[in-house]
Design a protein around this motif. Structure first.
Motif, PDB file in Angstrom:
ATOM      1  N   ARG A   1       0.852  -1.168   0.000  1.00 19.44           N
ATOM      2  CA  ARG A   1       0.000   0.000   0.000  1.00 19.44           C
ATOM      3  C   ARG A   1       0.893   1.223   0.000  1.00 19.44           C
ATOM      4  NH1 ARG A   1      -4.437   1.383   4.567  1.00 19.44           N
ATOM      5  NH2 ARG A   1      -5.936   1.611   2.910  1.00 19.44           N
ATOM      6  N   SER A   3       0.529   5.622   0.025  1.00 19.41           N
ATOM      7  CA  SER A   3      -0.349   6.765   0.223  1.00 19.41           C
ATOM      8  C   SER A   3       0.483   8.029   0.069  1.00 19.41           C
ATOM      9  CB  SER A   3      -0.966   6.700   1.624  1.00 19.41           C
ATOM     10  OG  SER A   3      -1.796   7.800   1.852  1.00 19.41           O
ATOM     11  N   TYR A   4      -0.110   9.034  -0.591  1.00 18.01           N
ATOM     12  CA  TYR A   4       0.600  10.289  -0.787  1.00 18.01           C
ATOM     13  C   TYR A   4      -0.375  11.438  -0.576  1.00 18.01           C
ATOM     14  CZ  TYR A   4       3.539  13.885  -2.862  1.00 18.01           C
ATOM     15  OH  TYR A   4       4.284  15.007  -3.070  1.00 18.01           O
ATOM     16  N   GLN A   5       0.009  12.376   0.271  1.00 12.28           N
ATOM     17  CA  GLN A   5      -0.841  13.531   0.539  1.00 12.28           C
ATOM     18  C   GLN A   5      -0.498  14.612  -0.489  1.00 12.28           C
ATOM     19  OE1 GLN A   5      -0.834  14.683   4.618  1.00 12.28           O
ATOM     20  NE2 GLN A   5      -2.513  16.110   4.353  1.00 12.28           N
ATOM     21  N   THR A  11      -5.755  13.311  -0.526  1.00 11.76           N
ATOM     22  CA  THR A  11      -4.827  12.184  -0.390  1.00 11.76           C
ATOM     23  C   THR A  11      -5.098  11.156  -1.484  1.00 11.76           C
ATOM     24  OG1 THR A  11      -4.787  12.483   2.003  1.00 11.76           O
ATOM     25  CG2 THR A  11      -4.009  10.373   1.174  1.00 11.76           C
ATOM     26  N   ARG A  13      -4.214   7.154  -2.755  1.00 14.06           N
ATOM     27  CA  ARG A  13      -3.740   5.856  -2.251  1.00 14.06           C
ATOM     28  C   ARG A  13      -3.830   4.816  -3.358  1.00 14.06           C
ATOM     29  NH1 ARG A  13      -7.355   7.631   1.711  1.00 14.06           N
ATOM     30  NH2 ARG A  13      -6.343   8.210   3.659  1.00 14.06           N
ATOM     31  N   GLN A  15      -3.084   0.381  -3.749  1.00 12.75           N
ATOM     32  CA  GLN A  15      -2.714  -0.839  -3.028  1.00 12.75           C
ATOM     33  C   GLN A  15      -2.915  -2.052  -3.914  1.00 12.75           C
ATOM     34  OE1 GLN A  15      -5.119  -1.065   0.503  1.00 12.75           O
ATOM     35  NE2 GLN A  15      -6.854  -1.923  -0.562  1.00 12.75           N
ATOM     36  N   ASP A  41      -7.504   5.124  -4.848  1.00 13.95           N
ATOM     37  CA  ASP A  41      -8.449   5.925  -4.076  1.00 13.95           C
ATOM     38  C   ASP A  41      -7.963   7.375  -4.041  1.00 13.95           C
ATOM     39  OD1 ASP A  41     -10.651   5.662  -1.696  1.00 13.95           O
ATOM     40  OD2 ASP A  41      -9.141   7.160  -1.213  1.00 13.95           O
TER      41      ASP A  41
END
Length: 102
Positions: A1, A3-5, A11, A13, A15, A41
């Motif tokens: 997974r 995730s990057y803001q 954000t 994501r 996975q 996402d």
């Protein structure tokens, strides 16, 4: 997974989930790997309001196939019902969500 803001409120994501059986004989397709799924996402969150969009795709592998006959005599009798027999195909999902904290 991963995730990057992207910003303070947005954000992204992605996975991957890959599933396998311990014993190939325990699956309808008499194979080890069930399939691999990729999900993406994009979410927004600010001041108690949350919104997002998500997409997922499943690429089924050999374990999800349904053979035209039984496996090992007492195996899975999918071949007796022609609607169940055959090779599995991709599955897709698209989801939207809204939420409010109170």
């Amino acid at each position: 997974r991963m995730s990057y803001q992207l910003t303070k409120w947005i954000t992204a994501r992605v996975q991957n989930v890959t599933s396998a059986a311990v014993k190939p004989v325990s699956t309808p397709g008499n194979s080890t790997f069930w399939g691999t799924e990729f999900d993406a996402d994009l979410g927004y969150s600010s001041g108690g309001f949350h919104a997002g969009l998500a997409y997922g795709v499943l690429f089924p592998l050999g374990a999800m196939d349904h053979p035209t006959g039984t496996i090992g005599g007492n195996g899975f009798p999918f071949g007796t019902n022609s609607e169940n027999a055959g090779t599995s195909s991709n599955a897709h999902t698209f989801q939207a969500r809204l939420g409010i904290e109170f």
